[in-house]
Design an enzyme around this catalytic site. Structure first.
Site, mmCIF file in Angstrom:
data_model
loop_
_atom_site.group_PDB
_atom_site.id
_atom_site.type_symbol
_atom_site.label_atom_id
_atom_site.label_comp_id
_atom_site.label_asym_id
_atom_site.label_seq_id
_atom_site.Cartn_x
_atom_site.Cartn_y
_atom_site.Cartn_z
ATOM 1 N N SER A 211 13.011 52.182 39.428
ATOM 2 C CA SER A 211 12.673 52.645 38.080
ATOM 3 C C SER A 211 13.877 53.363 37.480
ATOM 4 O O SER A 211 15.011 53.170 37.932
ATOM 5 C CB SER A 211 11.435 53.545 38.132
ATOM 6 O OG SER A 211 10.959 53.778 36.830
ATOM 7 N N ASN A 212 13.659 54.170 36.475
ATOM 8 C CA ASN A 212 14.768 54.900 35.854
ATOM 9 C C ASN A 212 14.261 56.278 35.420
ATOM 10 O O ASN A 212 13.098 56.599 35.600
ATOM 11 C CB ASN A 212 15.337 54.107 34.669
ATOM 12 C CG ASN A 212 14.263 53.763 33.660
ATOM 13 O OD1 ASN A 212 13.718 54.643 33.007
ATOM 14 N ND2 ASN A 212 13.929 52.479 33.551
ATOM 15 N N TYR A 213 15.157 57.065 34.819
ATOM 16 C CA TYR A 213 14.807 58.466 34.535
ATOM 17 C C TYR A 213 14.028 58.671 33.238
ATOM 18 O O TYR A 213 13.788 59.806 32.843
ATOM 19 C CB TYR A 213 16.081 59.308 34.454
ATOM 20 C CG TYR A 213 16.800 59.461 35.772
ATOM 21 C CD1 TYR A 213 16.178 60.075 36.848
ATOM 22 C CD2 TYR A 213 18.110 59.002 35.931
ATOM 23 C CE1 TYR A 213 16.841 60.220 38.053
ATOM 24 C CE2 TYR A 213 18.772 59.153 37.137
ATOM 25 C CZ TYR A 213 18.136 59.757 38.196
ATOM 26 O OH TYR A 213 18.776 59.913 39.385
#
Ligand code: CTP
Length: 416
Positions: A211-213
């Site tokens: 995923s990402n932030y």
């Protein structure tokens, strides 16, 4: 903004009830007509005579007057009010409101009221942070009740912390701001807006993902700003901060966790949307294979190779299928050569405008409460803004969208 407004004040039984007298004064000073409903317990904290004198109306506590049997209709009170303010709202009253327990005039009136409702919680700090109070407030917020957050400071218990009722002027300000907002022209009334938010989640196996932030804050701020402009708003959410879920009452939320889910949900929304906003951080690559079991660590194999395949670019897909008059807004979060990259994305994805933010700007980017944006429209014009709260940046974006809609409507051939 409170001139001639009918404000119904509900007072529940907490020590902060003594401030209700000042609140009545503050509301009347701003031009409102005030009537007061009290719970039986509230009478222990402030005399009805004080409130009746200040509000110039008899105080209502019981369902009927025991002297002459006159009925105090909670339905009529609810219909009379332009706003119902419950201050102080004790933990007990909040719990009853959240669960529809109508055992006094104050709560029955809440259930009958068609007007906007405001609560100003007031209690001890431990009561305020108790999971049941947190749950009740979240439920009330989801039901559309406006919460005037308590402040921190010395509490009647002698403890210090959050739970002190907002000052009367702050409560009056909140009402004032609400009516000001309501009187603003709803430029997007009748428009359907779909905003994607958060970071997609690409499963590797039964327990892991890529995923990402992205927190989803910008997407939710935008949803709120579009809603305030009168639009009908759907949020298509990937993974977002838990506190954001359901935080913009009045919007519809659809969950779309992976890039593939996001593509499906946005495609589906495109048919009848007027404005599509891709604020989500969509993964460009996803694992080629996903295991429905946990991948086990193998002895003697120091490397695990993960093969990724490209996902479909949702914004580009929406751009390809855009209807005439439909607006598509994209985002670009860049770390270098920002403007060139943003312009390239604007054209490649056939966006109507792109919102650029640079990770090099302090205070902009993932998880921050602030953002510094540049909006580039499809004619290549740059609109630069300073560092602002995300909610304010969202207002700027909505403003830009409204201007683009105006332009598009002016360009429409006459007679259509
Ligand atoms: N976007 C999308 N689908 C993807 C990737 C991105 O819809 N698979 C959208 C984002 O929501 C955003 C815009 O495209 O509105 C730009 O996203 P960004 O990640 O900055 O651009 P990419 O095209 O993925 O390019 P790169 O990652 O190489 O910068």
């Amino acid at each position: 903004m409170l001139e001639k407004k009918h404000v119904l004040l509900g007072i529940s039984g907490g020590i902060a009830a003594y401030k209700a007298a000042i609140l009545v004064r503050a509301l009347i000073k701003r031009g409102a007509e005030v009537r007061v409903v009290m719970t039986p317990a509230a009478k222990q904290f402030i005399a009805p005579l004080t409130l009746a004198t200040l509000s110039r109306h008899p105080i209502l506590v019981d369902f009927f007057n025991p002297e002459n049997g006159a009925w105090n209709s909670h339905v009529d009170l609810g219909l009379w009010a332009d706003a119902y303010v419950i201050a102080p709202a004790t933990a007990n009253t909040l719990g009853k409101m959240a669960n529809g327990i109508a055992d006094n005039l104050l709560v029955t009136t809440y259930l009958s009221a068609r007007c906007p409702v405001f609560v100003a919680p007031a209690m001890d700090l431990d009561m305020y942070r108790h999971p049941s109070t947190v749950r009740n407030l979240a439920r009330l917020a989801a039901d559309g009740v406006h919460i005037v957050e308590p402040g921190s400071g010395f509490l009647a218990s002698g403890l210090e912390g959050k739970g002190r009722m907002s000052e009367p002027d702050e409560i009056a300000d909140a009402l004032d701001a609400f009516f000001r907002e309501m009187s603003r022209p709803k430029r997007l009334a009748g428009k359907k807006v779909v905003v994607s938010a958060g970071g997609t989640v690409e499963p590797i196996d039964a327990v892991r993902y890529i995923s990402n932030y992205s927190s989803g804050k910008m997407g939710y701020a935008l949803a709120g700003a579009f809603l305030r402009a009168g639009a009908e708003v759907t949020i298509v959410r990937a993974s977002v901060d838990a506190a954001l879920v359901g935080s913009v009452p009045g919007t519809r939320e659809v969950e779309a966790l992976s890039a593939a889910d996001m593509l499906a949900a946005m495609r589906c929304s495109q048919a009848d949307a007027d404005i599509l906003v891709m604020a989500a951080a969509v993964a460009d690559y996803t694992p080629e294979e996903t295991s429905d079991r946990k991948i086990k660590k193998k002895d003697g194999e120091p490397r695990l190779l993960l093969r990724l395949k490209e996902t479909t670019d949702v914004a580009a897909e929406l751009g390809r299928n855009k209807r005439p008059g439909q607006l598509l807004v994209g985002f670009a979060l860049e770390t270098d050569d920002e403007e060139r990259h943003a312009l390239e994305k604007l054209h490649r994805k056939r966006l109507d405008c792109i919102v650029l933010n640079s990770l090099r700007d302090p205070g902009a980017g993932f998880g921050c409460a602030t953002n510094k944006i540049t909006i580039i429209d499809k004619t290549g014009r740059f609109h630069r803004f300073g560092l602002k709260k995300k909610s304010e940046a969202a207002e700027d974006i909505v403003e830009q969208v409204c201007a683009m809609l105006d332009d598009a409507e002016q360009d429409e051939p006459a007679g259509l």
